[in-house]
Design an enzyme around this catalytic site. Sequence first.
Site, PDB file in Angstrom:
ATOM      1  N   TYR A 120     -65.741  71.487 102.226  1.00 13.57           N
ATOM      2  CA  TYR A 120     -66.839  70.601 102.647  1.00 13.57           C
ATOM      3  C   TYR A 120     -66.812  69.295 101.857  1.00 13.57           C
ATOM      4  CZ  TYR A 120     -71.646  69.445 104.123  1.00 13.57           C
ATOM      5  OH  TYR A 120     -72.766  68.840 104.657  1.00 13.57           O
TER       6      TYR A 120
ATOM      7  N   SER B 104     -72.308  63.131 103.661  1.00  8.66           N
ATOM      8  CA  SER B 104     -73.228  63.952 102.860  1.00  8.66           C
ATOM      9  C   SER B 104     -73.226  63.389 101.451  1.00  8.66           C
ATOM     10  CB  SER B 104     -72.703  65.391 102.836  1.00  8.66           C
ATOM     11  OG  SER B 104     -73.331  66.143 101.821  1.00  8.66           O
TER      12      SER B 104
HETATM   13  P1  NAD Z   1     -76.576  72.561 112.154  1.00 10.02           P
HETATM   14  O1  NAD Z   1     -75.842  73.834 111.889  1.00 10.02           O
HETATM   15  O2  NAD Z   1     -78.045  72.614 112.407  1.00 10.02           O
HETATM   16  O3  NAD Z   1     -75.914  71.779 113.374  1.00 10.02           O
HETATM   17  C1  NAD Z   1     -74.537  71.648 113.515  1.00 10.02           C
HETATM   18  C2  NAD Z   1     -74.213  71.211 114.922  1.00 10.02           C
HETATM   19  O4  NAD Z   1     -72.797  71.114 115.037  1.00 10.02           O
HETATM   20  C3  NAD Z   1     -74.670  72.212 115.989  1.00 10.02           C
HETATM   21  O5  NAD Z   1     -75.087  71.509 117.135  1.00 10.02           O
HETATM   22  C4  NAD Z   1     -73.395  72.988 116.288  1.00 10.02           C
HETATM   23  O6  NAD Z   1     -73.375  73.585 117.572  1.00 10.02           O
HETATM   24  C5  NAD Z   1     -72.373  71.881 116.163  1.00 10.02           C
HETATM   25  N1  NAD Z   1     -71.016  72.372 115.947  1.00 10.02           N
HETATM   26  C6  NAD Z   1     -70.559  73.238 115.014  1.00 10.02           C
HETATM   27  N2  NAD Z   1     -69.249  73.448 115.184  1.00 10.02           N
HETATM   28  C7  NAD Z   1     -68.862  72.678 116.238  1.00 10.02           C
HETATM   29  C8  NAD Z   1     -67.630  72.449 116.898  1.00 10.02           C
HETATM   30  N3  NAD Z   1     -66.509  73.074 116.527  1.00 10.02           N
HETATM   31  N4  NAD Z   1     -67.616  71.608 117.950  1.00 10.02           N
HETATM   32  C9  NAD Z   1     -68.756  70.989 118.369  1.00 10.02           C
HETATM   33  N5  NAD Z   1     -69.943  71.161 117.779  1.00 10.02           N
HETATM   34  C10 NAD Z   1     -70.000  72.000 116.730  1.00 10.02           C
HETATM   35  O7  NAD Z   1     -76.232  71.628 110.892  1.00 10.02           O
HETATM   36  P2  NAD Z   1     -76.914  70.293 110.336  1.00 10.02           P
HETATM   37  O8  NAD Z   1     -77.457  70.602 108.995  1.00 10.02           O
HETATM   38  O9  NAD Z   1     -77.773  69.646 111.349  1.00 10.02           O
HETATM   39  O10 NAD Z   1     -75.591  69.431 110.076  1.00 10.02           O
HETATM   40  C11 NAD Z   1     -75.254  68.266 110.815  1.00 10.02           C
HETATM   41  C12 NAD Z   1     -74.373  67.382 109.954  1.00 10.02           C
HETATM   42  O11 NAD Z   1     -75.119  66.940 108.817  1.00 10.02           O
HETATM   43  C13 NAD Z   1     -73.140  68.098 109.414  1.00 10.02           C
HETATM   44  O12 NAD Z   1     -72.031  67.230 109.448  1.00 10.02           O
HETATM   45  C14 NAD Z   1     -73.527  68.400 107.973  1.00 10.02           C
HETATM   46  O13 NAD Z   1     -72.414  68.498 107.139  1.00 10.02           O
HETATM   47  C15 NAD Z   1     -74.366  67.176 107.646  1.00 10.02           C
HETATM   48  N6  NAD Z   1     -75.269  67.366 106.507  1.00 10.02           N
HETATM   49  C16 NAD Z   1     -76.204  68.346 106.497  1.00 10.02           C
HETATM   50  C17 NAD Z   1     -77.032  68.504 105.395  1.00 10.02           C
HETATM   51  C18 NAD Z   1     -78.109  69.556 105.314  1.00 10.02           C
HETATM   52  O14 NAD Z   1     -78.671  69.770 104.231  1.00 10.02           O
HETATM   53  N7  NAD Z   1     -78.442  70.217 106.399  1.00 10.02           N
HETATM   54  C19 NAD Z   1     -76.883  67.634 104.292  1.00 10.02           C
HETATM   55  C20 NAD Z   1     -75.910  66.644 104.340  1.00 10.02           C
HETATM   56  C21 NAD Z   1     -75.105  66.513 105.451  1.00 10.02           C
END
Ligand code: NAD
Length: 260
Positions: free
Chosen positions: A155, A142
């Site tokens: 985080y 991130s």
């Molecule tokens: P999201 O909540 O839409 O998806 C998260 C996914 O992780 C889901 O499929 C969920 O079921 C799974 N998950 C959660 N806990 C779990 C566990 N214990 N075991 C297995 N699976 C698990 O979130 P997102 O925004 O798509 O995030 C995905 C990645 O991108 C994350 O690592 C997040 O930190 C990173 N990210 C997101 C953003 C943003 O703005 N959305 C920005 C930077 C980085």
Amino acid sequence: MTKKKTAIVTGSTSGIGLAIAQTLAESGCNILLNGFGEKSEIEAIAECIRSDFGVDVLYSNADMSNPDEILTMVQECSTHFSTVDILVNNAGIQHTDSIEDFPKERWDQIIAINLSSNFHTIQAALPIMRAQNSGRIVNISSVHGQVASINKAAYVAAKHGVLGLTKVVALETAGTPITCNAICPGWVRTPLAQKQIDALAKREDIPEAEAIKRLLGEKQPSETFITTKQIGQAVMYLCSDAASEIRGSTIDINGGWLAQ
Ligand code: NAD
């Protein structure tokens, strides 16, 4: 006929992970889908990927906070598809609170899911990749792997850790065709981000549109969400031949967040 590649994408039942799985499937990769959700919804997602892209999809409900389940997931993938070509560490969660108020169990959970799981998947997949003398590892960090924001101690710590781990893996595989890199997104509108939009709207008693404007305006100069598809395409690039000597690097997709 050339053999299809196989990709493990953790946390791929939603948001960024789902888009990465779809993008890799579109390019012809078989997919190990992972993450939580309603059984029927996950079955529908898997079926959609199969029918849209003509690839095989295996689902694992492995909990990324559980090292034993992670090992089983990687072994299941290798047994079913006979290979693990691409590993995308994407599963992640968020919790916001000041240091003083941060629940200790949430700290442990975020470090386990957002950081330690990356170590465990890589430890399990690397021997398979070394044996086949190929492999791509992409860790979804991130912009919070590079800079901090208040109330995101676990985080920010986990995402910085992911970048450190990425570099070590890149060095330990440097003499091989296996690469390890990270992607550092800014705001992407997914359920993880939506929770923070909803919390801001509630806390400040403002409409959702105003909460979005404030959230983006505070950090992301483009004032535009990055799309999940753009992250999927960055993963594709890191898995391409063109990226074979990109090692221990980050691709920053943050709407200008770090240019300030
Ligand atoms: P999201 O909540 O839409 O998806 C998260 C996914 O992780 C889901 O499929 C969920 O079921 C799974 N998950 C959660 N806990 C779990 C566990 N214990 N075991 C297995 N699976 C698990 O979130 P997102 O925004 O798509 O995030 C995905 C990645 O991108 C994350 O690592 C997040 O930190 C990173 N990210 C997101 C953003 C943003 O703005 N959305 C920005 C930077 C980085």
